[in-house]
Design an enzyme around this catalytic site. Structure first.
Site, PDB file in Angstrom:
ATOM      1  N   GLY A 194      38.036  37.028  44.599  1.00  0.00           N
ATOM      2  CA  GLY A 194      38.743  37.696  43.497  1.00  0.00           C
ATOM      3  C   GLY A 194      37.849  38.698  42.810  1.00  0.00           C
ATOM      4  CB  THR A 196      33.096  41.675  39.691  1.00  0.00           C
ATOM      5  OG1 THR A 196      33.139  42.248  41.003  1.00  0.00           O
ATOM      6  CG2 THR A 196      31.657  41.476  39.295  1.00  0.00           C
ATOM      7  CB  VAL A 198      37.899  35.917  37.717  1.00  0.00           C
ATOM      8  CG1 VAL A 198      38.174  34.432  37.875  1.00  0.00           C
ATOM      9  CG2 VAL A 198      38.962  36.549  36.810  1.00  0.00           C
ATOM     10  N   GLY A 199      34.785  36.176  38.880  1.00  0.00           N
ATOM     11  CA  GLY A 199      33.683  35.598  39.660  1.00  0.00           C
ATOM     12  C   GLY A 199      32.580  35.078  38.732  1.00  0.00           C
ATOM     13  CD  GLU A 216      33.380  36.793  50.773  1.00  0.00           C
ATOM     14  OE1 GLU A 216      33.650  38.007  50.846  1.00  0.00           O
ATOM     15  OE2 GLU A 216      32.494  36.258  51.457  1.00  0.00           O
ATOM     16  CB  CYS A 250      38.374  43.384  48.668  1.00  0.00           C
ATOM     17  SG  CYS A 250      38.290  42.725  50.345  1.00  0.00           S
TER      18      CYS A 250
HETATM   19  P1  NAD Z   1      41.385  37.530  40.119  1.00  0.00           P
HETATM   20  O1  NAD Z   1      39.922  37.380  39.918  1.00  0.00           O
HETATM   21  O2  NAD Z   1      42.222  37.954  39.001  1.00  0.00           O
HETATM   22  O3  NAD Z   1      42.020  36.161  40.653  1.00  0.00           O
HETATM   23  C1  NAD Z   1      41.482  35.451  41.735  1.00  0.00           C
HETATM   24  C2  NAD Z   1      41.701  33.982  41.527  1.00  0.00           C
HETATM   25  O4  NAD Z   1      41.068  33.568  40.324  1.00  0.00           O
HETATM   26  C3  NAD Z   1      43.170  33.595  41.405  1.00  0.00           C
HETATM   27  O5  NAD Z   1      43.393  32.439  42.181  1.00  0.00           O
HETATM   28  C4  NAD Z   1      43.353  33.325  39.920  1.00  0.00           C
HETATM   29  O6  NAD Z   1      44.286  32.316  39.670  1.00  0.00           O
HETATM   30  C5  NAD Z   1      41.976  32.886  39.478  1.00  0.00           C
HETATM   31  N1  NAD Z   1      41.700  33.295  38.099  1.00  0.00           N
HETATM   32  C6  NAD Z   1      42.130  34.420  37.467  1.00  0.00           C
HETATM   33  N2  NAD Z   1      41.660  34.455  36.196  1.00  0.00           N
HETATM   34  C7  NAD Z   1      40.921  33.331  36.034  1.00  0.00           C
HETATM   35  C8  NAD Z   1      40.174  32.795  34.948  1.00  0.00           C
HETATM   36  N3  NAD Z   1      40.100  33.419  33.775  1.00  0.00           N
HETATM   37  N4  NAD Z   1      39.556  31.630  35.132  1.00  0.00           N
HETATM   38  C9  NAD Z   1      39.602  30.985  36.320  1.00  0.00           C
HETATM   39  N5  NAD Z   1      40.299  31.434  37.374  1.00  0.00           N
HETATM   40  C10 NAD Z   1      40.949  32.593  37.243  1.00  0.00           C
HETATM   41  O7  NAD Z   1      41.434  38.507  41.359  1.00  0.00           O
HETATM   42  P2  NAD Z   1      42.704  39.090  42.034  1.00  0.00           P
HETATM   43  O8  NAD Z   1      43.354  40.033  41.078  1.00  0.00           O
HETATM   44  O9  NAD Z   1      43.515  37.979  42.604  1.00  0.00           O
HETATM   45  O10 NAD Z   1      42.071  39.908  43.238  1.00  0.00           O
HETATM   46  C11 NAD Z   1      41.641  41.214  43.115  1.00  0.00           C
HETATM   47  C12 NAD Z   1      40.142  41.301  43.182  1.00  0.00           C
HETATM   48  O11 NAD Z   1      39.644  40.494  44.224  1.00  0.00           O
HETATM   49  C13 NAD Z   1      39.671  42.692  43.490  1.00  0.00           C
HETATM   50  O12 NAD Z   1      38.524  42.960  42.727  1.00  0.00           O
HETATM   51  C14 NAD Z   1      39.307  42.638  44.962  1.00  0.00           C
HETATM   52  O13 NAD Z   1      38.346  43.580  45.352  1.00  0.00           O
HETATM   53  C15 NAD Z   1      38.787  41.246  45.058  1.00  0.00           C
HETATM   54  N6  NAD Z   1      38.926  40.749  46.422  1.00  0.00           N
HETATM   55  C16 NAD Z   1      37.824  40.488  47.130  1.00  0.00           C
HETATM   56  C17 NAD Z   1      37.932  40.068  48.443  1.00  0.00           C
HETATM   57  C18 NAD Z   1      36.729  39.771  49.273  1.00  0.00           C
HETATM   58  O14 NAD Z   1      36.898  39.183  50.342  1.00  0.00           O
HETATM   59  N7  NAD Z   1      35.531  40.134  48.858  1.00  0.00           N
HETATM   60  C19 NAD Z   1      39.189  39.894  49.005  1.00  0.00           C
HETATM   61  C20 NAD Z   1      40.305  40.163  48.232  1.00  0.00           C
HETATM   62  C21 NAD Z   1      40.170  40.578  46.937  1.00  0.00           C
END
Ligand code: NAD
Length: 502
Positions: A194, A196, A198-199, A216, A250
């Site tokens: 997801g 950066t 939330v990471g 990731e 991504c």
């Molecule tokens: P996101 O970070 O919003 O959500 C990802 C996950 O985190 C979801 O399951 C969500 O429920 C959970 N989440 C969201 N907010 C949270 C919080 N405050 N606390 C705990 N968990 C939470 O990301 P997204 O919008 O789903 O994805 C888009 C991002 O992901 C983009 O930046 C994209 O580049 C990246 N991405 C990376 C890869 C990779 O393989 N490197 C693949 C796909 C997407």
């Protein structure tokens, strides 16, 4: 869709998973192979359901779903099944003189109970692909698909329990609040895909329990293009990488870096590629995805404010449709260049040469992917050696993701760790170091040199036994040398026998 308090109890789930893991069930190779085969069966028996869910969530076309979600997962599982018996074996490693009589090995072992948090843009792949790695490595897992792709999350939650051992693999549904509830608990490994932002939240929660993580993440993946390439081929590949999943990838090329001369030609070639791939009006094409939700739709359009659009710009809120759009004369400090676009907008930043492009890239966060379109080897070499990114793909976009012999992951702000193929197995395995010594008297006599009372003679012996030595011949040539020696030996035998016969 789910009632967290009534239906999903993280503590209960974890206790059940821990008991299953401790029973040793998931360590059996047959068990792992069966679960992986069942994932393939799940996909084969429910392909249409999956295609419909992906279409509901993102308007994903059959081809994009088949290639980027279905086939990729089946191959992933097959690759694990074919290699598991080899990968799970302990590996003997190089020995120093001091260990010459010992067994020195690395044994991959499962971490235990792992948490996998998925993203919405490739909602099946990004949930199931890490799960395949976790199963192959012998772990139990909780899978938390993204709430923003609800149709796919629903079928994952419905289908997985029908095909996988429910005492070992569970699906937990929910958004940020539910994910944070899960993160309060102790896991043995967390695999997060997801943003950066939330990471960093996930990493902080994991740190409370010292849980290892793979993150990731995303970021802005630059694309450099010079005069040495066939501009039509390059533009077709860049357009495809940007239009795939409507830019919600991504590793989509986030922005272009090129000279003014290349910019003009590229814009024309990009338009041509668009018409060729999607027809006169992209909105009419059944092959083009839509933006996941209104928030993201408005966010992407917001990035266009104040920008000079030279191509595209058409959009339709009722369908969350945004046409691939090119912006020029972009201020590097504008919002468009500050955050990951994650949509079908392509800003072009003018540079005078490759060195300027490299400086531009190196002044920013490390990207997940870096694209270079050039037939000049020295230019390609400059980008490969003088920049840092998760991966580099030369003269194409996205395709390095599909090569599972390569690790897929970021560096710095674009992520920590990697997966795909063998790297998935390694990610979900702890590499346990094993040293086995014989307990014989002769060995003990040699080993006793390390015991007190200490003296200079013992120091000299120990230093001799532990010293790193440069071999006269590099280790990688050993097998060839043995083969040549064997050949010489066989020839010698042959000629001596011939002489006897004479
Ligand atoms: P996101 O970070 O919003 O959500 C990802 C996950 O985190 C979801 O399951 C969500 O429920 C959970 N989440 C969201 N907010 C949270 C919080 N405050 N606390 C705990 N968990 C939470 O990301 P997204 O919008 O789903 O994805 C888009 C991002 O992901 C983009 O930046 C994209 O580049 C990246 N991405 C990376 C890869 C990779 O393989 N490197 C693949 C796909 C997407």
């Amino acid at each position: 869709m789910y009632n967290n308090t009534k239906m999903q109890n993280p503590s209960e789930m974890l206790t059940n998973l821990r008991n299953s893991f401790n029973s040793g069930k998931t360590r059996s190779l047959q068990f792992r192979e069966k679960q992986l085969n069942n994932i393939i069966k799940l996909i084969d028996e429910n392909t249409n359901l999956i295609l419909d869910a992906l279409h509901d969530d993102l308007n994903k076309s059959k081809q994009e779903s088949m290639v980027c979600e279905i086939e990729i997962l089946k191959n992933d599982a097959l690759h694990m099944i074919h290699n598991l018996s080899q990968w799970t074996k302990p590996k003997s490693v190089e020995k120093d003189l001091v260990n010459i009589m010992d067994k020195v090995q690395i044994l991959p072992e499962p971490y235990g109970v792992v948490l996998i948090i998925g993203a919405w843009n490739y909602p099946l792949t990004l949930a199931i692909s890490p799960l395949i790695g976790a199963i192959a490595a012998g772990n139990c897992a909780i899978l938390k698909p993204s709430e923003l792709s609800p149709a796919t999350a629903k079928i994952i939650a419905e289908l997985l329990p029908k095909y996988l051992d429910t005492n070992c693999y569970k699906v937990f549904l929910g958004g940020p609040a539910e994910t944070q509830e899960l993160l309060e608990h102790r896991f043995d490994y967390i695999f997060y895909t997801g943003s950066t932002r939330v990471g960093a939240i996930v990493a902080k929660s994991a740190a409370k329990h010292l849980t290892p993580t793979t993150l990731e993440l995303g970021g802005k993946s630059p694309c450099f293009l010079d005069t040495t390439v066939d501009i039509d081929i390059a533009a077709a590949r860049i357009f495809w990488g940007k239009a795939l999943n409507s830019g919600q990838t991504c590793i989509a090329p986030d922005y272009m870096l090129c000279t003014q001369e290349v910019e003009k030609k590229f814009i024309e070639a990009f338009k041509k590629a668009q018409t060729k791939q999607f027809g006169q009006d992209m909105k009419d094409s059944p092959d083009y995805c839509r933006i996941i939700n209104n928030n993201h739709f408005n966010r992407i359009l917001g990035l266009l404010e104040g920008q000079e659009i030279v191509h595209g710009g058409n959009h339709d809120a009722s369908q969350r449709y945004i046409e691939p759009t090119i912006c020029v004369n972009v201020d590097p400090n504008s919002a468009l260049m500050k955050e990951e676009i994650f949509g079908p907008i392509l800003p072009i930043i003018r540079v005078d040469n490759a060195a300027e492009a490299i400086n531009f890239i190196n002044a920013r966060e490390k990207p997940l992917a870096l694209y270079v379109f050039s037939n000049d080897k020295s230019i390609v070499n400059l980008f490969e050696k003088q920049t840092s990114s998760g991966g580099v793909c030369v003269n194409d976009t996205i395709m390095h993701f599909a090569c599972d012999a390569l690790p897929f992951g970021g560096v710095g702000n674009s992520g920590i760790g990697a997966y795909h193929g063998k790297f998935s197995f390694d990610t979900f395995s702890h590499q346990k170091a094993i040293l086995e010594k014989p307990l014989d008297k002769f060995g003990e006599m040699l080993q006793s040199v390390r015991y007190a009372p200490y003296n200079d003679g013992k120091i000299r012996t120990l230093s001799l036994l532990t010293r790193k030595r440069q071999l006269p011949i590099p280790r990688e040539y050993f097998s060839q040398i043995l083969l040549v020696l064997f050949g010489v030996f066989v020839s010698y035998l042959y000629f001596t026998m011939m002489q006897k016969d004479c």
